[in-house]
Design an enzyme around this catalytic site. Structure first.
Site: not given
Length: 362
Positions: A219, A244, A309, A312, A335, A344
């Site tokens: 990120r 995050k 982004h 990424r 994640h 994805y």
């Protein structure tokens, strides 16, 4: 407005106002968190403009213009006492989030969202607010102004958290609903497009930053928070700290990116942050990094609205297309849920390209 009222309005609207010199004219630089209503308001001011240099909106240096802007943004001077109580409530909310170790970005996002709601409520005391007020806010403010469902969800989250954990009121939290989520596919570039973008810049620092985002699926904030010692060349990993969700993780370091990093390090010799701005010991500016990408896109003639982004997303999709297990991709991206990573699979072309259309058999 008096000077005190003006300062109060600026505080309530979460604005930062700075005098600057632009094209040999005095201007007021207006900074605020991205808000479509505020942008609409500032566009109505005669002489307003967006400055690429300052990466901010500018208006003529005039008290009258500033007062006009504040009124267009919805500031109402009446009800000052109640508005003061709203500010006190928001400060309590910030302290509660701080004690729970929420990130600075989360604290700002949630407190700004709550302030937007309180501004809509006007003079109504916090104790008298009920779920019907929130329903009216969603319809008469969010939907009427065509604001996004993600922003609506953000505000609803802030309201629910405040009333449930801080205010402890009798507000029926279960009746406060969130909008239906949009299921959007991540934007992905081809490997050829990524290569064009990464090779577009002749600046070593810029090329290294963009390459590192793609090579490790970072990120933007993760890249800019890296320190020199986070590059572990012995173990060939990058340590991403307190990302995050306040989670540490590692990402594999390729030989190619390590060679680029060593070249960059020997030339720039960063001290505190791996990528520093014009001033030593200060991290590189987020907006400046976004502008670097914009310049590369323009240079290679890509017309897609590419953001950082996208790099990424492209990293994750390209890994999947190479046969990397989803569980590993989940760990590499940081994640929390595997469902986030599974998206994805919907943009990977590896399996889809094997499908033969019946049209081709006609």
């Amino acid at each position: 407005m008096t000077k005190e009222e003006l300062l109060r309005a600026i505080q309530l609207l979460s604005l930062t106002v700075t005098k600057v010199r632009h094209r040999e004219c005095d201007k007021l630089k207006i900074d605020f968190e991205k808000d479509q209503l505020k942008i609409k308001a500032i566009k109505k001011i005669e002489g307003s403009c967006w400055s690429e240099t300052f990466q901010s909106w500018l208006i003529p240096d005039s008290t009258a213009k500033l007062e006009q802007l504040i009124k267009l943004m919805g500031y109402r001077p009446e009800g000052d006492t109640l508005r003061s109580s709203h500010i006190i409530k928001i400060e309590q909310f910030k302290k509660w989030m701080g004690s729970k170790r929420y990130s600075k970005n989360s604290i700002k996002t949630y407190s700004d969202a709550l302030l937007t709601f309180f501004r809509y409520m006007g003079d109504k005391p916090v104790e008298e607010i009920n779920h019907l007020d929130i329903l009216a806010f969603n319809n008469q403010y969010i939907i009427a102004n065509k604001l996004s469902s993600s922003y609506q969800n953000q505000v609803v989250n802030a309201i629910k958290l405040f009333f449930d954990k801080v205010e402890g009121s009798k507000l029926q939290i279960e009746l406060v609903h969130r909008p239906k989520r949009s299921h959007l596919l991540p934007n992905v570039l081809s490997k050829e497009e990524v290569k064009l973008i990464l090779n577009a810049s002749t600046n070593l620092k810029h090329r290294t930053m963009l390459s590192l985002i793609y090579s490790c699926g970072l990120r933007r904030s993760e890249l800019l928070n890296l320190r020199p010692h986070d590059i572990d060349s012995n173990r060939m990993v990058i340590i991403i700290r307190q990302a995050k969700g306040r989670k540490d993780r590692i990402a594999p370091l390729s030989d190619k990116i390590l060679k680029m990093l060593r070249e960059y390090y020997s030339y720039y010799k960063p001290m505190t942050w791996l990528f520093e701005g014009q001033k030593a010991n200060e991290p590189y500016n987020e907006r400046s990094l976004s502008n670097v990408l914009k310049q590369c896109i323009a240079k290679v003639g890509i017309r897609k609205p590419v953001t950082l982004h996208w790099l990424r997303h492209s990293y994750a999709t390209h890994l999947l297309e190479k046969g990397t297990d989803l569980r590993y991709i989940q760990e590499l991206l940081g994640h929390r849920s595997s469902k986030t990573t599974e998206i994805y699979t919907h943009v990977s072309t590896q399996s889809i390209q094997k499908i033969i259309s019946p049209f081709d058999e006609l």
